[in-house]
Structure formats: C-alpha cells, structure tokens
Motif scaffolding. Sequence first.
Motif, PDB file in Angstrom:
ATOM      1  N   ASN A 173      -6.833  32.067  34.439  1.00 52.00           N
ATOM      2  CA  ASN A 173      -6.574  33.063  33.410  1.00 52.00           C
ATOM      3  C   ASN A 173      -7.767  33.203  32.478  1.00 52.00           C
ATOM      4  OD1 ASN A 173      -3.926  33.587  34.265  1.00 52.00           O
ATOM      5  ND2 ASN A 173      -3.141  31.828  33.116  1.00 52.00           N
ATOM      6  N   PRO A 174      -8.160  34.442  32.130  1.00 56.95           N
ATOM      7  CA  PRO A 174      -9.276  34.639  31.192  1.00 56.95           C
ATOM      8  C   PRO A 174      -8.941  34.049  29.820  1.00 56.95           C
ATOM      9  CG  PRO A 174      -8.768  36.675  32.355  1.00 56.95           C
ATOM     10  CD  PRO A 174      -7.656  35.719  32.667  1.00 56.95           C
ATOM     11  N   ILE A 175      -9.972  33.646  29.089  1.00 56.30           N
ATOM     12  CA  ILE A 175      -9.800  33.150  27.720  1.00 56.30           C
ATOM     13  C   ILE A 175      -9.765  34.353  26.787  1.00 56.30           C
ATOM     14  CG2 ILE A 175     -10.792  31.731  25.889  1.00 56.30           C
ATOM     15  CD1 ILE A 175     -12.121  30.049  28.040  1.00 56.30           C
ATOM     16  N   THR A 176      -8.743  34.439  25.951  1.00 54.94           N
ATOM     17  CA  THR A 176      -8.582  35.605  25.085  1.00 54.94           C
ATOM     18  C   THR A 176      -9.658  35.636  24.003  1.00 54.94           C
ATOM     19  OG1 THR A 176      -7.112  34.469  23.535  1.00 54.94           O
ATOM     20  CG2 THR A 176      -6.104  35.537  25.449  1.00 54.94           C
ATOM     21  N   GLU A 177      -9.898  36.846  23.494  1.00 56.04           N
ATOM     22  CA  GLU A 177     -10.879  37.028  22.420  1.00 56.04           C
ATOM     23  C   GLU A 177     -10.444  36.285  21.160  1.00 56.04           C
ATOM     24  OE1 GLU A 177     -14.586  38.548  21.192  1.00 56.04           O
ATOM     25  OE2 GLU A 177     -13.598  38.441  23.149  1.00 56.04           O
ATOM     26  N   GLU A 178      -9.126  36.219  20.921  1.00 56.97           N
ATOM     27  CA  GLU A 178      -8.622  35.511  19.744  1.00 56.97           C
ATOM     28  C   GLU A 178      -8.968  34.021  19.808  1.00 56.97           C
ATOM     29  OE1 GLU A 178      -6.907  37.621  21.553  1.00 56.97           O
ATOM     30  OE2 GLU A 178      -6.710  39.279  20.109  1.00 56.97           O
ATOM     31  N   GLN A 179      -8.879  33.452  21.006  1.00 57.43           N
ATOM     32  CA  GLN A 179      -9.222  32.043  21.159  1.00 57.43           C
ATOM     33  C   GLN A 179     -10.707  31.801  20.924  1.00 57.43           C
ATOM     34  OE1 GLN A 179      -7.208  31.850  25.161  1.00 57.43           O
ATOM     35  NE2 GLN A 179      -6.658  29.821  24.432  1.00 57.43           N
ATOM     36  N   ARG A 180     -11.524  32.711  21.434  1.00 59.91           N
ATOM     37  CA  ARG A 180     -12.981  32.525  21.301  1.00 59.91           C
ATOM     38  C   ARG A 180     -13.455  32.769  19.867  1.00 59.91           C
ATOM     39  NH1 ARG A 180     -15.455  32.190  26.288  1.00 59.91           N
ATOM     40  NH2 ARG A 180     -14.362  33.081  28.081  1.00 59.91           N
ATOM     41  N   GLN A 181     -12.829  33.729  19.160  1.00 58.88           N
ATOM     42  CA  GLN A 181     -13.294  34.141  17.839  1.00 58.88           C
ATOM     43  C   GLN A 181     -12.515  33.494  16.701  1.00 58.88           C
ATOM     44  OE1 GLN A 181     -15.904  35.892  17.308  1.00 58.88           O
ATOM     45  NE2 GLN A 181     -16.321  37.037  19.180  1.00 58.88           N
ATOM     46  N   ALA A 182     -11.652  32.548  17.023  1.00 62.68           N
ATOM     47  CA  ALA A 182     -10.802  31.951  15.993  1.00 62.68           C
ATOM     48  C   ALA A 182     -11.635  31.362  14.864  1.00 62.68           C
ATOM     49  CB  ALA A 182      -9.922  30.864  16.609  1.00 62.68           C
ATOM     50  N   GLY A 183     -11.176  31.591  13.617  1.00 65.35           N
ATOM     51  CA  GLY A 183     -11.907  31.087  12.456  1.00 65.35           C
ATOM     52  C   GLY A 183     -11.499  29.673  12.110  1.00 65.35           C
ATOM     53  N   PHE A 184     -11.789  29.298  10.861  1.00 63.01           N
ATOM     54  CA  PHE A 184     -11.504  27.939  10.412  1.00 63.01           C
ATOM     55  C   PHE A 184     -10.556  28.015   9.222  1.00 63.01           C
ATOM     56  CE2 PHE A 184     -15.737  28.129  12.192  1.00 63.01           C
ATOM     57  CZ  PHE A 184     -15.723  27.101  13.115  1.00 63.01           C
ATOM     58  N   GLY A 185      -9.355  27.522   9.390  1.00 62.43           N
ATOM     59  CA  GLY A 185      -8.394  27.557   8.302  1.00 62.43           C
ATOM     60  C   GLY A 185      -8.486  26.318   7.441  1.00 62.43           C
ATOM     61  N   GLY A 186      -7.554  26.237   6.459  1.00 66.91           N
ATOM     62  CA  GLY A 186      -7.503  25.046   5.629  1.00 66.91           C
ATOM     63  C   GLY A 186      -8.420  25.112   4.432  1.00 66.91           C
ATOM     64  N   VAL A 187      -8.979  23.955   4.044  1.00 70.57           N
ATOM     65  CA  VAL A 187      -9.790  23.837   2.830  1.00 70.57           C
ATOM     66  C   VAL A 187     -11.090  24.621   2.979  1.00 70.57           C
ATOM     67  CG1 VAL A 187      -8.841  21.578   2.286  1.00 70.57           C
ATOM     68  CG2 VAL A 187     -10.877  21.731   3.699  1.00 70.57           C
ATOM     69  N   ASN A 188     -11.704  24.880   1.807  1.00 65.41           N
ATOM     70  CA  ASN A 188     -12.993  25.574   1.783  1.00 65.41           C
ATOM     71  C   ASN A 188     -14.079  24.602   2.225  1.00 65.41           C
ATOM     72  OD1 ASN A 188     -15.202  27.120   1.319  1.00 65.41           O
ATOM     73  ND2 ASN A 188     -14.992  27.194  -0.907  1.00 65.41           N
ATOM     74  N   ARG A 189     -14.520  24.739   3.450  1.00 64.21           N
ATOM     75  CA  ARG A 189     -15.502  23.805   4.000  1.00 64.21           C
ATOM     76  C   ARG A 189     -16.909  24.072   3.488  1.00 64.21           C
ATOM     77  NH1 ARG A 189     -15.433  23.056   9.463  1.00 64.21           N
ATOM     78  NH2 ARG A 189     -13.228  23.513   9.582  1.00 64.21           N
ATOM     79  N   TYR A 190     -17.088  25.174   2.753  1.00 67.11           N
ATOM     80  CA  TYR A 190     -18.433  25.517   2.278  1.00 67.11           C
ATOM     81  C   TYR A 190     -18.555  25.387   0.760  1.00 67.11           C
ATOM     82  CZ  TYR A 190     -18.152  27.566   6.922  1.00 67.11           C
ATOM     83  OH  TYR A 190     -17.949  27.751   8.262  1.00 67.11           O
ATOM     84  N   LYS A 191     -17.674  24.617   0.161  1.00 71.00           N
ATOM     85  CA  LYS A 191     -17.665  24.465  -1.295  1.00 71.00           C
ATOM     86  C   LYS A 191     -18.969  23.866  -1.816  1.00 71.00           C
ATOM     87  CE  LYS A 191     -14.798  22.637  -5.022  1.00 71.00           C
ATOM     88  NZ  LYS A 191     -13.571  21.869  -5.371  1.00 71.00           N
ATOM     89  N   ASN A 192     -19.551  22.950  -1.061  1.00 70.08           N
ATOM     90  CA  ASN A 192     -20.782  22.283  -1.506  1.00 70.08           C
ATOM     91  C   ASN A 192     -21.982  23.217  -1.558  1.00 70.08           C
ATOM     92  OD1 ASN A 192     -19.405  19.861  -1.693  1.00 70.08           O
ATOM     93  ND2 ASN A 192     -19.957  19.206   0.372  1.00 70.08           N
ATOM     94  N   TYR A 193     -21.846  24.401  -0.947  1.00 68.39           N
ATOM     95  CA  TYR A 193     -22.974  25.337  -0.941  1.00 68.39           C
ATOM     96  C   TYR A 193     -22.863  26.384  -2.049  1.00 68.39           C
ATOM     97  CZ  TYR A 193     -23.556  23.364   3.711  1.00 68.39           C
ATOM     98  OH  TYR A 193     -23.726  22.505   4.769  1.00 68.39           O
ATOM     99  N   GLU A 194     -21.813  26.291  -2.860  1.00 69.31           N
ATOM    100  CA  GLU A 194     -21.612  27.276  -3.913  1.00 69.31           C
ATOM    101  C   GLU A 194     -22.401  26.909  -5.175  1.00 69.31           C
ATOM    102  OE1 GLU A 194     -17.418  27.305  -4.464  1.00 69.31           O
ATOM    103  OE2 GLU A 194     -17.001  28.503  -2.668  1.00 69.31           O
ATOM    104  N   GLY A 195     -22.681  27.960  -5.998  1.00 69.56           N
ATOM    105  CA  GLY A 195     -23.324  27.724  -7.296  1.00 69.56           C
ATOM    106  C   GLY A 195     -24.828  27.793  -7.294  1.00 69.56           C
ATOM    107  N   TYR A 196     -25.443  28.223  -6.193  1.00 67.41           N
ATOM    108  CA  TYR A 196     -26.894  28.324  -6.120  1.00 67.41           C
ATOM    109  C   TYR A 196     -27.305  29.792  -5.985  1.00 67.41           C
ATOM    110  CZ  TYR A 196     -26.494  23.328  -5.222  1.00 67.41           C
ATOM    111  OH  TYR A 196     -26.187  21.997  -5.321  1.00 67.41           O
ATOM    112  N   SER A 197     -28.615  30.040  -6.177  1.00 64.63           N
ATOM    113  CA  SER A 197     -29.095  31.416  -6.185  1.00 64.63           C
ATOM    114  C   SER A 197     -28.859  32.116  -4.843  1.00 64.63           C
ATOM    115  CB  SER A 197     -30.585  31.454  -6.545  1.00 64.63           C
ATOM    116  OG  SER A 197     -31.345  30.690  -5.623  1.00 64.63           O
ATOM    117  N   ASN A 198     -28.944  31.339  -3.735  1.00 60.61           N
ATOM    118  CA  ASN A 198     -28.766  31.926  -2.404  1.00 60.61           C
ATOM    119  C   ASN A 198     -27.470  31.474  -1.739  1.00 60.61           C
ATOM    120  OD1 ASN A 198     -31.207  33.432  -2.275  1.00 60.61           O
ATOM    121  ND2 ASN A 198     -32.343  31.525  -1.897  1.00 60.61           N
ATOM    122  N   SER A 199     -26.471  31.132  -2.549  1.00 59.41           N
ATOM    123  CA  SER A 199     -25.235  30.569  -2.006  1.00 59.41           C
ATOM    124  C   SER A 199     -24.569  31.483  -0.986  1.00 59.41           C
ATOM    125  CB  SER A 199     -24.251  30.272  -3.145  1.00 59.41           C
ATOM    126  OG  SER A 199     -24.690  29.169  -3.902  1.00 59.41           O
TER     127      SER A 199
END
Length: 326
Positions: free
Chosen positions: A102-128
């Motif tokens: 069976n082919p792999i669905t686009e939803e499976q391949r493109q699924a995002g990341f739920g839950g906590v903000n995994r990019y919090k440590n990159y916030e607060g900078y000029s190029n955040s």
Amino acid sequence: MAKVKYYYDQETLSYQKVERRKRKIFGNVALFIFSSCLVGFLLYLYAGKVYDSPELRSAKRDKKFVEMQMESMEEEIAQLTAVIEEVEERDNSIYRIYFDANPITEEQRQAGFGGVNRYKNYEGYSNSDKVIALKESIDKLKKRTAIQSKSLDEIAVLAKDKEKLLASIPAIQPVRNQDLTRMASGYGYRTDPFNKTRKFHYGMDFTAPRGTPVFASGDGVVERADANSAGYGNHIRIDHGYGYVSLYAHLRQRNPYNVKVGQKVKRGDIIGYVGSTGRSQAPHLHYEVFKDNERINPINFYYGSLTPEEFNELLKKSQQENISLD
C-alpha cells in the motif's frame, strides 16, 4: 605666583585692586567642562554615523555572515526537499505498486509535530522567526527521510521475497522441446487408454524416449521420490513454497531419481528420467502443478522456457481431445 591686577576708580581717582570671586571662577570652569563634554558627545555621534568602531564592524560582519549561511541553508533544504519528493513519488507509484504494498499517504509523510513548543529556545532573538522556520523545515525533512528509509527497507524485503517467489514458481517445461517425440495429451477431458471412457486428465503428458532427462520447473525442496502413489509409478513431488507443488510421474524403472527427499533443487536441475512405470502405456512424463492443494493447468506456467510461437503450438496441441497415455 598669580599676578595682581588693578583698575582705575574714577570716583575715588585712585587705583583699586581687582578682587577675583571664587564662585565666578568655579562657574567659568564648570561652563568650560560642560561645553567640552557637549562638543565631544556631538563629535562622537557624528563620527559614529561616519565611522564604525572595530567592535561594531565585527558585529555587523558576523551578522552578515550568519544571514548568508541561513540563505545557503534555505537553498540546500529546498534542494533536498525536491529530491525526497521525487523518491517518495517513485516509491508510491512504482516500487510499492510493483511489490503489492500500500502507498504511504501524504498525511503520513507530511505529519507535523504536536505537543510542546519544541522551538522555544530559539525565541527572543533578532532572527528568531527565520531560525525557527529553518529548524522546523529540517525536522520535517528528517522525519520524511526516516519514513522513506523505513519504506525502502520494507521494499527491499518485498523485493527479495518477490525474487524468491519468481524463482520458485514452476515456470519451465520439464522436458526440453528437442527431446520430445510429441506432446501426447493436455489438461482437460481425454479418453482413458485402459477403459476407453471420457475422463478428466489433470496434467500434461510429454512423450519422450526412456532415459530422457526431466528438469525441475522451479526452485524448491523434494517432498517425495517414491512409487507409493496409485497410478503414478516412480514419481517426484517438489514443494516450491507459496502454495505451489509440481509432480513428475512414470519415471523409469531403473535409477529413476537424480535427487532425494529433502534435497533443495533449482529450476533447470535434472531430477529424474522419463520411463513408463505405474499406470502408463508408453514412455512419457506425466506432469502436474498444484496451487494450494488444487490441480491447475500447467500450460500457464511455461513462460520461462518457450517462445511465443512455441507456446502457441503447445497450447494448440494440449487442447486436442485425444487418448491420454495414463
């Protein structure tokens, strides 16, 4: 020693000593210092607009370098994304279809990341914003790559199994054309040579001289090599796996077998020799194919050894209702 100064007082018509007031002196000094600082500050601001300090120049250079690297990373991510998209397309439209997955669905391949903000440590900078966008693109690309890698591992297993299946299917004629006297009888209703009644013939009979080599029609394991089945005489059965079994009957009386039970054989191996043992009227090979314990027409399994012209000729002869040899 400070000079003493005098001035002429016209009212008294005499010279008077000039008295210097300390407060006035302090005021003059303070005014001089303030003026100097103001002028210096204004010069600093002006110079700052025209000339950068070494620290500022270094900071600007570092910032420009980081921006260049980020732009380069964006281009590389775009290129890698294009590559993985092409591989995914091939995986779904070619590989997985060919191997019945069976082919792999686009939803499976493109699924995002739920839950906590995994990019919090990159916030607060000029190029955040830019850094977070790049990091998110990289994470998604890594996930898509991992999914595709797992898919290709699955395809590799399927391909290996498919190759084994293709090698195992009984796909060649068990007696070579150049060794045949004729194709005596095919699969279907035929006249029984002993009681002359119309009877269903579950195999194909290949007429050939005694001692003619008989070949395994596919890879497998020898399941039987004996004369303990009524009517077949000396015969061999090969289990090919995947539900396929082939049977070779009426082998010669003396030294009929070139294999033994439990032996692994390859397609094209010589397993025995044509004879006329059992319920047989003349030297020939009676050949049957089973799929999931049901007899099926062997004519459908000769694509591995016959040309289209040879196959058509064999098909024509196999459909003739004549007298079978067993």
